[in-house]
Design an enzyme around this catalytic site. Structure first.
Site, short mmCIF file in Angstrom:
data_model
loop_
_atom_site.label_atom_id
_atom_site.label_comp_id
_atom_site.label_asym_id
_atom_site.label_seq_id
_atom_site.Cartn_x
_atom_site.Cartn_y
_atom_site.Cartn_z
N ASP A 135 0.86 -1.19 0.00
CA ASP A 135 0.00 0.00 0.00
C ASP A 135 0.89 1.24 0.00
O ASP A 135 1.65 1.46 0.95
CB ASP A 135 -0.86 -0.05 1.27
CG ASP A 135 -1.74 1.17 1.44
OD1 ASP A 135 -1.63 2.13 0.64
OD2 ASP A 135 -2.53 1.16 2.39
N ILE A 136 0.82 2.03 -1.05
CA ILE A 136 1.74 3.16 -1.21
C ILE A 136 1.55 4.23 -0.14
O ILE A 136 2.47 5.00 0.14
CB ILE A 136 1.61 3.76 -2.64
CG1 ILE A 136 2.87 4.53 -3.03
CG2 ILE A 136 0.36 4.63 -2.77
CD1 ILE A 136 2.96 4.87 -4.50
N GLY A 152 -9.56 4.33 -6.17
CA GLY A 152 -8.25 3.71 -6.34
C GLY A 152 -7.18 4.30 -5.44
O GLY A 152 -7.44 4.69 -4.29
N VAL A 153 -5.99 4.43 -5.99
CA VAL A 153 -4.85 4.91 -5.20
C VAL A 153 -5.05 6.40 -4.84
O VAL A 153 -4.63 6.84 -3.76
CB VAL A 153 -3.52 4.64 -5.95
CG1 VAL A 153 -3.38 5.45 -7.20
CG2 VAL A 153 -2.33 4.84 -5.03
N ASP A 154 -5.72 7.13 -5.69
CA ASP A 154 -6.02 8.55 -5.45
C ASP A 154 -6.86 8.69 -4.16
O ASP A 154 -6.51 9.47 -3.25
CB ASP A 154 -6.78 9.09 -6.67
CG ASP A 154 -6.87 10.61 -6.73
OD1 ASP A 154 -6.28 11.28 -5.86
OD2 ASP A 154 -7.54 11.12 -7.65
N SER A 195 -2.40 4.31 -14.36
CA SER A 195 -3.35 4.04 -15.46
C SER A 195 -3.86 2.60 -15.58
O SER A 195 -4.70 2.33 -16.43
CB SER A 195 -2.77 4.45 -16.84
OG SER A 195 -2.86 5.85 -17.03
N THR A 196 -3.36 1.68 -14.75
CA THR A 196 -3.77 0.27 -14.95
C THR A 196 -4.99 -0.15 -14.13
O THR A 196 -5.37 -1.31 -14.15
CB THR A 196 -2.61 -0.71 -14.66
OG1 THR A 196 -2.21 -0.59 -13.30
CG2 THR A 196 -1.43 -0.44 -15.57
N GLY A 197 -5.60 0.82 -13.44
CA GLY A 197 -6.83 0.53 -12.71
C GLY A 197 -8.02 1.08 -13.49
O GLY A 197 -8.34 0.59 -14.58
N TYR A 202 -8.31 3.51 -15.35
CA TYR A 202 -8.00 4.02 -16.69
C TYR A 202 -7.71 2.92 -17.71
O TYR A 202 -7.48 3.21 -18.90
CB TYR A 202 -6.86 5.05 -16.64
CG TYR A 202 -7.31 6.43 -16.17
CD1 TYR A 202 -8.64 6.69 -15.84
CD2 TYR A 202 -6.41 7.48 -16.06
CE1 TYR A 202 -9.05 7.95 -15.41
CE2 TYR A 202 -6.81 8.75 -15.64
CZ TYR A 202 -8.13 8.98 -15.31
OH TYR A 202 -8.54 10.23 -14.91
N1 AR6 Z 1 -1.27 1.59 -3.08
C1 AR6 Z 1 -0.73 1.25 -4.27
N2 AR6 Z 1 -1.45 1.00 -5.36
C2 AR6 Z 1 -2.80 1.09 -5.27
C3 AR6 Z 1 -3.46 1.45 -4.06
C4 AR6 Z 1 -2.63 1.72 -2.93
N3 AR6 Z 1 -3.13 2.08 -1.75
N4 AR6 Z 1 -4.80 1.46 -4.29
C5 AR6 Z 1 -4.98 1.08 -5.57
N5 AR6 Z 1 -3.78 0.86 -6.17
P1 AR6 Z 1 -6.17 3.49 -10.16
P2 AR6 Z 1 -5.65 4.85 -12.72
C6 AR6 Z 1 -3.47 0.40 -7.53
O1 AR6 Z 1 -7.53 3.14 -10.59
O2 AR6 Z 1 -5.90 3.61 -13.48
C7 AR6 Z 1 -8.97 7.52 -9.73
O3 AR6 Z 1 -10.33 7.59 -9.45
C8 AR6 Z 1 -4.58 -0.25 -8.32
O4 AR6 Z 1 -4.78 -1.59 -7.87
O5 AR6 Z 1 -5.98 3.99 -8.78
O6 AR6 Z 1 -4.47 5.71 -13.09
C9 AR6 Z 1 -8.38 8.86 -10.14
O7 AR6 Z 1 -9.03 9.93 -9.53
C10 AR6 Z 1 -4.01 -0.19 -9.74
O8 AR6 Z 1 -3.08 -1.26 -9.91
O9 AR6 Z 1 -5.50 4.63 -11.13
C11 AR6 Z 1 -8.57 8.86 -11.64
O10 AR6 Z 1 -9.86 9.32 -11.98
C12 AR6 Z 1 -3.21 1.12 -9.72
O11 AR6 Z 1 -3.11 1.50 -8.34
C13 AR6 Z 1 -8.42 7.41 -12.01
O12 AR6 Z 1 -8.78 6.66 -10.85
C14 AR6 Z 1 -3.86 2.24 -10.51
O13 AR6 Z 1 -5.26 2.19 -10.39
C15 AR6 Z 1 -7.00 7.05 -12.37
O14 AR6 Z 1 -6.97 5.73 -12.84
#
Ligand code: AR6
Length: 177
Positions: free
Chosen positions: A16-17, A38-40, A123-125, A127
């Site tokens: 978890d970042i 997601g991570v945001d 971008s791999t979640g 997006y």
């Molecule tokens: N620590 C590390 N990685 C994580 C965590 C964490 N705590 N939580 C999720 N991930 P995403 P995107 C991983 O969807 O595809 C948001 O709503 C997750 O499993 O977070 O760039 C933003 O506001 C995946 O492998 O980011 C944007 O609207 C990775 O982080 C949009 O999502 C990226 O998934 C961005 O989408």
């Protein structure tokens, strides 16, 4: 998994970042810097309202670029918010934009004199970027950057799920032969 390239250690971990103690953690944000899932969502929840306050003042961030805010309550002093591309079919400049998101974050870290940063898999979640291709872009960009820059000492990739961790490890092994 860990490799040394020039002056930097590149590390892959599953986790978890929001718990990272690197100088900065990178957020996979949206162009409005409005917070999200997601991570945001995880970074804003763990870091507290000071991060969103600074995001509002900055106002937004175009795809492929990066901005920096406080880390709020996180162990990391800063959050670098970058915006990866929404994946359509791969012919809309997605690879260049993803590369640019990583590169802009690394450049911003250098500009601020930071020594260590942690990336999620941008971008791999939500997006929808295919994981293997994204891992290749992420790792190549980080490796090329630290080859040319002596200032950054650690680039960590913090992969949330086992599949992402395994794919990043596979790609790194392939890249280093
Ligand atoms: N620590 C590390 N990685 C994580 C965590 C964490 N705590 N939580 C999720 N991930 P995403 P995107 C991983 O969807 O595809 C948001 O709503 C997750 O499993 O977070 O760039 C933003 O506001 C995946 O492998 O980011 C944007 O609207 C990775 O982080 C949009 O999502 C990226 O998934 C961005 O989408």
């Amino acid at each position: 998994m860990e490799i040394t390239v020039n002056k930097a250690v590149i590390t892959l971990v599953q986790g978890d970042i929001t718990r990272e103690a690197t100088d900065a953690v990178v957020n996979a944000a949206n162009a409005r810097l409005a917070g999200g899932g997601g991570v945001d969502g995880a970074i804003h929840r763990a870091g507290g309202p000071a991060i969103l306050e600074e995001c509002r003042k900055i106002g937004g961030c175009p795809t492929g670029q990066a901005v920096i805010t406080t880390g709020g309550n996180l162990k990391a002093k800063y959050v670098i918010h970058t915006v990866g591309p929404i994946y359509r079919d791969g012919s809309k400049g997605e690879a260049d934009l993803l590369k640019s998101a990583y590169l802009s974050s690394l450049r911003l870290a250098s500009e601020k004199g930071l020594k260590s940063l942690a990336f999620p898999s941008i971008s791999t979640g939500a997006y929808g970027y295919p994981l293997r291709e994204a891992a290749q872009v992420a790792l190549e960009t980080a490796i090329d950057y630290v080859k040319d820059h002596d200032d950054i000492e650690q680039v960590k990739f913090v992969l949330f799920d086992e599949r992402s961790f395994n794919v990043f490890c596979d790609e790194l092994k392939q890249l280093i032969g």
